[in-house]
Motif scaffolding. Structure first.
Motif, PDB file in Angstrom:
ATOM      1  N   ASP B  69     -19.756  68.556 -87.184  1.00 58.84           N
ATOM      2  CA  ASP B  69     -19.429  67.922 -88.468  1.00 58.84           C
ATOM      3  C   ASP B  69     -17.980  68.169 -88.877  1.00 58.84           C
ATOM      4  OD1 ASP B  69     -21.854  66.653 -89.637  1.00 58.84           O
ATOM      5  OD2 ASP B  69     -22.675  68.623 -89.218  1.00 58.84           O
ATOM      6  N   SER B  70     -17.070  68.078 -87.936  1.00 56.42           N
ATOM      7  CA  SER B  70     -15.688  68.415 -88.261  1.00 56.42           C
ATOM      8  C   SER B  70     -14.793  67.180 -88.344  1.00 56.42           C
ATOM      9  CB  SER B  70     -15.150  69.414 -87.241  1.00 56.42           C
ATOM     10  OG  SER B  70     -15.426  68.963 -85.934  1.00 56.42           O
ATOM     11  N   GLY B  71     -15.358  66.022 -88.632  1.00 57.29           N
ATOM     12  CA  GLY B  71     -14.532  64.829 -88.800  1.00 57.29           C
ATOM     13  C   GLY B  71     -14.004  64.339 -87.473  1.00 57.29           C
ATOM     14  N   GLY B  72     -12.688  64.499 -87.220  1.00 50.80           N
ATOM     15  CA  GLY B  72     -12.128  64.051 -85.954  1.00 50.80           C
ATOM     16  C   GLY B  72     -11.123  65.021 -85.387  1.00 50.80           C
ATOM     17  N   MET B  73     -11.168  66.288 -85.832  1.00 51.78           N
ATOM     18  CA  MET B  73     -10.099  67.210 -85.436  1.00 51.78           C
ATOM     19  C   MET B  73     -10.189  67.605 -83.955  1.00 51.78           C
ATOM     20  SD  MET B  73     -11.244  70.357 -87.865  1.00 51.78           S
ATOM     21  CE  MET B  73     -11.556  69.407 -89.337  1.00 51.78           C
ATOM     22  N   HIS B  74     -11.389  67.761 -83.426  1.00 57.61           N
ATOM     23  CA  HIS B  74     -11.503  68.076 -81.994  1.00 57.61           C
ATOM     24  C   HIS B  74     -11.074  66.879 -81.148  1.00 57.61           C
ATOM     25  CE1 HIS B  74     -13.422  72.024 -82.064  1.00 57.61           C
ATOM     26  NE2 HIS B  74     -14.002  71.621 -83.176  1.00 57.61           N
ATOM     27  N   ALA B  75     -11.413  65.667 -81.622  1.00 50.71           N
ATOM     28  CA  ALA B  75     -10.992  64.461 -80.896  1.00 50.71           C
ATOM     29  C   ALA B  75      -9.476  64.368 -80.858  1.00 50.71           C
ATOM     30  CB  ALA B  75     -11.598  63.234 -81.559  1.00 50.71           C
ATOM     31  N   ALA B  76      -8.821  64.628 -81.988  1.00 48.78           N
ATOM     32  CA  ALA B  76      -7.358  64.544 -82.045  1.00 48.78           C
ATOM     33  C   ALA B  76      -6.720  65.563 -81.111  1.00 48.78           C
ATOM     34  CB  ALA B  76      -6.890  64.773 -83.484  1.00 48.78           C
ATOM     35  N   ALA B  77      -7.222  66.814 -81.155  1.00 51.14           N
ATOM     36  CA  ALA B  77      -6.652  67.862 -80.320  1.00 51.14           C
ATOM     37  C   ALA B  77      -6.862  67.560 -78.834  1.00 51.14           C
ATOM     38  CB  ALA B  77      -7.263  69.216 -80.677  1.00 51.14           C
TER      39      ALA B  77
END
Lengths: 270, 168
Positions: B69-77
């Motif tokens: 449930d962290s939005g998109g921060m792992h995708a961005a990284a």
């Protein structure tokens, strides 16, 4: 036109990177604001199913401490029941007890989280069990959070350990109320702001929900005052509260539905 | 080609499950978690298309985001390190990479460690910057990057040693 196509083909890696990175950034920014629509949340059958089956195994590890908590609660409720002056033998029917204002549902936390800045939990009840957005979530000891996204079988909960969360809370001994927030650091401590300085606050005072929103009823425990200081303008207190709940060890929770919520919101909107 | 596709799909699923079931519940010192799913991006075959790598990295990041449930921060990284990977490969392996002869099962231990360190810290820096999303928390971001980074690097090295034996 030829040149544009050439440019796209030459820089296709960079353009795809830019596109996906910006998309991820948009998702991230949305997740930092309260109740914005999130496309990716864990209340779907894939992640919900995985967490549910893992929880089926791992709940045995916490069985002893959870049983202890439930026994404590039973004990408290039995004390209330047998010491109240209600005569169980009489057939007197109090019609004012009909149409109760709050409905309770029980659920289990299948994904707990307390290490990040915006923590979101997952519970094993959803729309099928008539759970909707903005229902309150409490445990036997106190407030846990507010329902955010729901799917058929699962729902996400915005924990009180979430920096976007704002819950109305007050001192138990007087009616001075403020807003409950979290600074994102210690999962055992939350902050209460906007309490006016003429309120008499001492260390050890109990903090409860104020019932000023249509989410939580009044008198649900939150924690006790740990320490406090005045803010920069010296008009309000900033109070650190140690929570009753151990947010790192959660299992059985209750969901509260305010039956009159629609009516209250209609009145407020007028 | 076909066996490498199956290998990568099973690697994807195993790493995501290991991440969300095991490594996200470590909570060492209360907040330090390793993010080992970046091994998928680190050991993605070099000769495969770069576009595929960027897109698949986005997918693995978004899957992790969905679970956490962290939005998109792992995708961005993840997308960030997938785009940066050729640069990091060149820094760590030099001419070996230039001649396209590199294979992750046969490389030396030293350059492999420096490659993993560079990749991990790049990923964690972007991740925690997006998580805290505030310049005033720079110290906290750097602190978390350092501690989680060390943990991730150590675990990645251990995992890559364990699983590289099998392929030889």
């Amino acid at each position: 036109m030829q040149q544009i196509i050439n440019f796209i083909i030459r820089n296709k890696n960079f353009l795809l990177f830019l596109l996906l990175f910006l998309l991820a950034l948009v998702f991230t920014i949305q997740s930092h604001s309260y109740h914005k629509s999130k496309f990716v949340n864990s209340a779907n059958f894939v992640s919900g199913g995985v967490y549910n089956s893992v929880n089926n195994i791992s709940e045995y590890l916490h069985l002893k401490s959870q049983n202890q908590l439930l026994t404590e609660e039973n004990n408290r409720l039995r004390n209330l029941l047998f010491n109240s002056n209600v005569n169980a033998d009489s057939t007197f029917i109090d019609t004012t007890k009909f149409g109760l204002a709050y409905k309770f549902y029980s659920a289990s936390i299948i994904k707990n989280s307390y290490t990040t800045k915006d923590n979101i939990l997952l519970i094993n009840k959803g729309e099928k069990d008539s759970i909707k957005q903005d229902y309150g979530v409490i445990s036997s000891k106190g407030v846990i959070g507010i329902i955010d996204k729901t799917s058929n079988r699962f729902a996400t909960v915005i924990s009180i350990l979430n920096t976007t969360n704002k819950i109305s809370a007050q001192l138990k001994k007087s009616n001075h109320f403020g807003t409950l927030t979290w600074n994102g650091q210690n999962p055992a401590t939350v902050q209460l702001i906007d309490i006016p300085v003429n309120a008499k606050v001492t260390v050890g005072d109990t903090i409860i929900t104020s019932g000023r929103s249509s989410i939580f009823p009044k008198n649900i425990g939150i924690g006790v005052v740990k320490d406090f200081e005045k803010d920069v303008a010296e008009n309000f207190y900033e109070i650190n509260i140690s929570l009753f709940n151990d947010m790192t060890n959660l299992e059985h929770v209750y969901i509260i539905e305010n039956v009159h919520k629609q009516e209250i919101n209609n009145l407020l909107d007028e | 080609m076909n066996s490498s596709l199956i290998l990568n799909i099973s690697r994807f699923i195993m790493l995501v499950l290991a991440q969300v079931i095991i490594f996200n519940n470590v909570n060492f010192y209360g907040y330090i978690n390793p993010y080992i799913y970046i091994l998928f991006i680190a050991f993605f075959p070099v000769r495969d298309n770069r576009l595929t790598l960027i897109f698949v990295s986005f997918l693995i990041g978004l899957t992790i985001d969905m679970f956490l449930d962290s939005g998109g921060m792992h995708a961005a990284a993840s997308v960030f390190i997938a785009y940066m990977r050729p640069l990091l490969l060149r820094w760590s392996f030099g001419t070996l990479y230039e001649h396209q002869t590199i294979r992750f099962t046969t490389i030396d231990f030293g350059p492999k460690i420096s490659y993993l360190i560079l990749l991990t810290f790049a990923h964690h820096l972007v991740l925690f910057t997006l998580e805290f999303f505030s310049i005033s928390k720079t110290i906290l971001i750097l602190q978390k990057t350092l501690f989680c980074g060390i943990f991730t690097v150590i675990l990645s090295i251990i995992l890559s040693i364990i699983f590289s034996r099998k392929t030889k």
